[in-house]
Scaffold this active site. Structure first.
Site, PDB file in Angstrom:
ATOM      1  N   GLY A   4       0.849  -1.203   0.000  1.00 48.61           N
ATOM      2  CA  GLY A   4       0.000   0.000   0.000  1.00 48.61           C
ATOM      3  C   GLY A   4       0.875   1.240   0.000  1.00 48.61           C
ATOM      4  N   GLY A  11       1.818   4.580  -0.799  1.00 48.78           N
ATOM      5  CA  GLY A  11       1.472   5.921  -1.265  1.00 48.78           C
ATOM      6  C   GLY A  11       2.520   6.871  -0.716  1.00 48.78           C
ATOM      7  N   ALA A  12       2.072   7.971  -0.092  1.00 47.71           N
ATOM      8  CA  ALA A  12       3.028   8.974   0.391  1.00 47.71           C
ATOM      9  C   ALA A  12       4.024   8.367   1.389  1.00 47.71           C
ATOM     10  CB  ALA A  12       2.259  10.130   1.028  1.00 47.71           C
ATOM     11  N   GLY A  52       4.547   5.068   2.344  1.00 43.90           N
ATOM     12  CA  GLY A  52       5.239   3.847   1.916  1.00 43.90           C
ATOM     13  C   GLY A  52       6.301   4.119   0.865  1.00 43.90           C
ATOM     14  N   ASN A  75      -2.135   5.313  10.846  1.00 42.05           N
ATOM     15  CA  ASN A  75      -2.691   6.175  11.891  1.00 42.05           C
ATOM     16  C   ASN A  75      -3.831   5.474  12.616  1.00 42.05           C
ATOM     17  OD1 ASN A  75      -1.359   8.598  12.151  1.00 42.05           O
ATOM     18  ND2 ASN A  75      -2.544   9.662  10.576  1.00 42.05           N
ATOM     19  N   LYS A  96      -0.761   9.265  19.926  1.00 44.16           N
ATOM     20  CA  LYS A  96      -1.036   9.780  18.572  1.00 44.16           C
ATOM     21  C   LYS A  96      -2.542   9.913  18.346  1.00 44.16           C
ATOM     22  CE  LYS A  96      -0.045  10.958  14.262  1.00 44.16           C
ATOM     23  NZ  LYS A  96       0.168  10.235  13.051  1.00 44.16           N
ATOM     24  N   ASN A 119      -4.435  13.067  16.791  1.00 43.96           N
ATOM     25  CA  ASN A 119      -5.238  12.971  15.563  1.00 43.96           C
ATOM     26  C   ASN A 119      -6.710  13.305  15.810  1.00 43.96           C
ATOM     27  OD1 ASN A 119      -3.242  10.352  14.206  1.00 43.96           O
ATOM     28  ND2 ASN A 119      -3.469  12.386  13.363  1.00 43.96           N
ATOM     29  N   ASN A 132      -7.469  16.307  13.420  1.00 45.95           N
ATOM     30  CA  ASN A 132      -7.883  15.914  12.065  1.00 45.95           C
ATOM     31  C   ASN A 132      -9.302  16.325  11.688  1.00 45.95           C
ATOM     32  OD1 ASN A 132      -6.236  13.928  10.044  1.00 45.95           O
ATOM     33  ND2 ASN A 132      -5.335  13.991  12.076  1.00 45.95           N
ATOM     34  N   GLU A 191     -10.039   8.581   7.352  1.00 46.39           N
ATOM     35  CA  GLU A 191      -9.767   7.554   8.366  1.00 46.39           C
ATOM     36  C   GLU A 191     -10.551   7.842   9.651  1.00 46.39           C
ATOM     37  OE1 GLU A 191      -5.503   5.752   7.498  1.00 46.39           O
ATOM     38  OE2 GLU A 191      -5.354   7.868   8.015  1.00 46.39           O
TER      39      GLU A 191
HETATM   40  N1  LIG Z   1       1.170  10.700   4.841  1.00 49.04           N
HETATM   41  C1  LIG Z   1       1.491  11.008   6.088  1.00 49.04           C
HETATM   42  O1  LIG Z   1       2.003  12.089   6.373  1.00 49.04           O
HETATM   43  C2  LIG Z   1       1.280  10.047   7.200  1.00 49.04           C
HETATM   44  C3  LIG Z   1       0.478   8.948   7.052  1.00 49.04           C
HETATM   45  N2  LIG Z   1       0.261   8.132   8.132  1.00 49.04           N
HETATM   46  C4  LIG Z   1      -0.634   7.007   7.997  1.00 49.04           C
HETATM   47  O2  LIG Z   1      -0.084   6.073   7.082  1.00 49.04           O
HETATM   48  C5  LIG Z   1      -1.110   5.440   6.309  1.00 49.04           C
HETATM   49  C6  LIG Z   1      -0.856   5.719   4.824  1.00 49.04           C
HETATM   50  O3  LIG Z   1      -0.928   7.112   4.608  1.00 49.04           O
HETATM   51  P1  LIG Z   1      -0.539   7.752   3.201  1.00 49.04           P
HETATM   52  O4  LIG Z   1       0.709   7.158   2.703  1.00 49.04           O
HETATM   53  O5  LIG Z   1      -0.617   9.214   3.392  1.00 49.04           O
HETATM   54  O6  LIG Z   1      -1.768   7.266   2.309  1.00 49.04           O
HETATM   55  P2  LIG Z   1      -1.822   7.119   0.722  1.00 49.04           P
HETATM   56  O7  LIG Z   1      -3.262   7.087   0.352  1.00 49.04           O
HETATM   57  O8  LIG Z   1      -0.926   8.116   0.077  1.00 49.04           O
HETATM   58  O9  LIG Z   1      -1.167   5.687   0.495  1.00 49.04           O
HETATM   59  C7  LIG Z   1      -1.823   4.471   0.574  1.00 49.04           C
HETATM   60  C8  LIG Z   1      -1.735   3.849  -0.784  1.00 49.04           C
HETATM   61  O10 LIG Z   1      -2.092   2.482  -0.710  1.00 49.04           O
HETATM   62  C9  LIG Z   1      -2.775   2.194  -1.916  1.00 49.04           C
HETATM   63  N3  LIG Z   1      -3.438   0.906  -1.772  1.00 49.04           N
HETATM   64  C10 LIG Z   1      -4.472   0.558  -0.987  1.00 49.04           C
HETATM   65  N4  LIG Z   1      -4.777  -0.755  -1.149  1.00 49.04           N
HETATM   66  C11 LIG Z   1      -3.889  -1.222  -2.068  1.00 49.04           C
HETATM   67  C12 LIG Z   1      -3.691  -2.504  -2.659  1.00 49.04           C
HETATM   68  N5  LIG Z   1      -4.454  -3.552  -2.326  1.00 49.04           N
HETATM   69  N6  LIG Z   1      -2.713  -2.644  -3.574  1.00 49.04           N
HETATM   70  C13 LIG Z   1      -1.924  -1.588  -3.921  1.00 49.04           C
HETATM   71  N7  LIG Z   1      -2.064  -0.351  -3.395  1.00 49.04           N
HETATM   72  C14 LIG Z   1      -3.033  -0.183  -2.462  1.00 49.04           C
HETATM   73  C15 LIG Z   1      -3.686   3.391  -2.078  1.00 49.04           C
HETATM   74  O11 LIG Z   1      -4.274   3.467  -3.358  1.00 49.04           O
HETATM   75  P3  LIG Z   1      -5.674   4.295  -3.568  1.00 49.04           P
HETATM   76  O12 LIG Z   1      -5.346   5.707  -3.237  1.00 49.04           O
HETATM   77  O13 LIG Z   1      -5.968   4.070  -5.010  1.00 49.04           O
HETATM   78  O14 LIG Z   1      -6.659   3.691  -2.644  1.00 49.04           O
HETATM   79  C16 LIG Z   1      -2.680   4.499  -1.812  1.00 49.04           C
HETATM   80  O15 LIG Z   1      -1.946   4.825  -2.975  1.00 49.04           O
HETATM   81  C17 LIG Z   1      -2.423   6.053   6.826  1.00 49.04           C
HETATM   82  O16 LIG Z   1      -2.960   5.277   7.859  1.00 49.04           O
HETATM   83  C18 LIG Z   1      -1.970   7.398   7.381  1.00 49.04           C
HETATM   84  O17 LIG Z   1      -2.831   7.932   8.349  1.00 49.04           O
HETATM   85  C19 LIG Z   1       0.824   8.325   9.343  1.00 49.04           C
HETATM   86  C20 LIG Z   1       1.627   9.393   9.529  1.00 49.04           C
HETATM   87  C21 LIG Z   1       1.944  10.318   8.491  1.00 49.04           C
HETATM   88  C1  LIG Z   2       0.733  15.469  10.956  1.00 48.50           C
HETATM   89  C2  LIG Z   2       0.478  14.075  10.520  1.00 48.50           C
HETATM   90  C3  LIG Z   2       0.863  13.849   9.089  1.00 48.50           C
HETATM   91  C4  LIG Z   2       1.469  13.332  11.364  1.00 48.50           C
HETATM   92  O1  LIG Z   2       1.418  12.000  11.195  1.00 48.50           O
HETATM   93  C5  LIG Z   2      -0.918  13.599  10.790  1.00 48.50           C
HETATM   94  O2  LIG Z   2      -1.157  13.062  11.820  1.00 48.50           O
HETATM   95  C6  LIG Z   2      -2.072  13.718   9.859  1.00 48.50           C
HETATM   96  O3  LIG Z   2      -2.163  14.612   9.036  1.00 48.50           O
HETATM   97  O4  LIG Z   2      -2.991  12.889   9.993  1.00 48.50           O
END
Ligand SMILES: NC(=O)C1=CN([C@@H]2O[C@H](COP(=O)(O)OP(=O)(O)OC[C@H]3O[C@@H](n4cnc5c(N)ncnc54)[C@H](OP(=O)(O)O)[C@@H]3O)[C@@H](O)[C@H]2O)C=CC1
Ligand SMILES: CC(C)(CO)C(=O)C(=O)O
Length: 318
Positions: free
Chosen positions: A7, A9-10, A12, A107, A191, A195, A199, A278
């Site tokens: 998964g 995205g940002a 990962g 999160n 956290k 949040n 949020n 979320e």
């Molecule tokens: N970004 C941040 O600053 C922070 C994020 N987090 C937590 O981390 C987690 C991820 O956040 P973030 O990276 O921002 O989210 P994103 O939406 O950017 O990343 C998640 C990715 O996973 C993809 N995905 C979901 N299911 C699948 C699958 N089966 N196969 C392939 N790809 C898949 C999504 O695709 P699609 O969009 O098409 O569904 C998306 O691109 C969340 O719980 C967030 O709260 C925690 C702290 C900081």
């Molecule tokens: C500030 C941050 C990115 C820290 O994880 C956050 O908690 C959110 O936007 O949900």
């Protein structure tokens, strides 16, 4: 180490890029929309922790894991949004010959419990991330703010699993300050407080965290959310690093909001992008646990209802 990041995205992609740039082997499971860019330009991380990059071809790119073998992985990092947790865990559980630790970096609360239920307590870990990651464009992720090091820990309170220590060391060495902790639930509850307070209001009002800390109106609401969340954590038998809600409030307003004041809540970014939020892992989780343990959570109920309304509106055909 050899990592699978499910998964990506940002969060990962940024972690994958930094680990790969530091010499680890990384496979990402990600959406097809990212694959072409990453195959063409590689992956780059910019921002407060410096510049990191890998050329095309250095990271394995997969749009699914069905039929793959898990034999070679030393850790799987789960980085989907929380509404995709169930599907992600089912996929990971079905991975042939996979026995490595799986770490939820998501999160909210409830993810580690779901992992442990399906994969067992030994293999289930969680990380608490309080750093902001945003995709600037496919192939480039920016790290925007950070309030603390990443915490990594396991299911058994009081012990630090070797896998948590190994992951924290690898992340720190790659440029993301991280520590292994003996009580990850405490870090996740801490956290959750942050949040739940920031949020929903950030998303509903469309302002960055700093603005919420400056207004007496929003401070009153956030104080109420913090009180309710604290009471629910206590009722669940959980702990936080603070004796009471007021002590947390001092750290929240004095340190955490200032460190992330320009950040726009992930929930706000989700609504801006017409994506689900979320909410059920944050104020929705507190409201549900409140009902279970007989703790009133009127402010969390109210905020959860408003966010759900926004999500429903988004789903209506225009
Ligand atoms: N970004 C941040 O600053 C922070 C994020 N987090 C937590 O981390 C987690 C991820 O956040 P973030 O990276 O921002 O989210 P994103 O939406 O950017 O990343 C998640 C990715 O996973 C993809 N995905 C979901 N299911 C699948 C699958 N089966 N196969 C392939 N790809 C898949 C999504 O695709 P699609 O969009 O098409 O569904 C998306 O691109 C969340 O719980 C967030 O709260 C925690 C702290 C900081
Ligand atoms: C500030 C941050 C990115 C820290 O994880 C956050 O908690 C959110 O936007 O949900």
């Amino acid at each position: 180490m050899h990592f699978l990041i499910y998964g990506a995205g940002a969060l990962g992609q940024a972690i994958g890029c930094m680990l790969a740039a530091d010499g680890h082997k990384v496979d990402l499971v990600l959406r097809p929309r990212f694959v072409e860019a990453l195959q063409t330009t590689g992956l780059r991380v910019t921002g407060i922790f410096g510049d990191h990059g890998v050329p095309p071809g250095q990271i394995g790119l997969f749009t699914g894991i069905r039929g793959r073998s898990g034999r070679d992985y030393e850790a799987i990092l789960l980085t989907t949004k929380t509404y995709d947790t169930d599907k992600a865990i089912s996929d990971i559980a079905a991975l042939h010959e996979c026995y490595c630790p799986v770490v939820s970096l998501q999160n909210g609360c409830g993810n580690l419990e779901k992992l442990a239920e399906r994969l067992g307590r030994e293999r289930s870990l969680a990380g608490r991330v309080i750093t902001g990651f945003e995709i600037e464009r496919p192939g480039v992720v920016r790290i925007t703010v950070s309030a603390d090091a990443i915490h990594v820990g396991g299911c058994v309170r009081g012990t630090i699993p070797a896998a948590a220590k190994r992951l924290a060391d690898a992340l720190s060495h790659a440029g993301l300050p991280s520590i292994a902790v003996a009580d990850i639930y405490q870090s996740l509850f801490a956290k959750l407080l942050y949040n739940c307070a920031l949020n929903p209001l950030g998303a509903l009002l469309g302002v960055p965290y700093g603005a919420l800390g400056e207004s007496a109106e929003t401070r009153m609401l956030m104080d109420q959310v913090i009180e309710e969340t604290f009471a629910v954590i206590n009722a669940m038998g959980g702990t936080t690093p603070w004796p009471d809600a007021a002590s947390y409030g001092r750290v929240f307003y004095g340190q955490l909001i200032p460190a992330t004041s320009n950040h726009r809540a992930s929930m706000l970014q989700d609504l801006d992008h017409n994506k689900p939020t979320e909410v059920e892992a944050m104020v929705g989780y507190v409201a549900a646990q409140g009902r279970k343990f007989g703790v009133p959570t009127p402010c969390c109920d109210f905020l959860a209802a408003l966010v759900r309304f926004k999500e429903q509106q988004m789903r209506q055909p225009t």
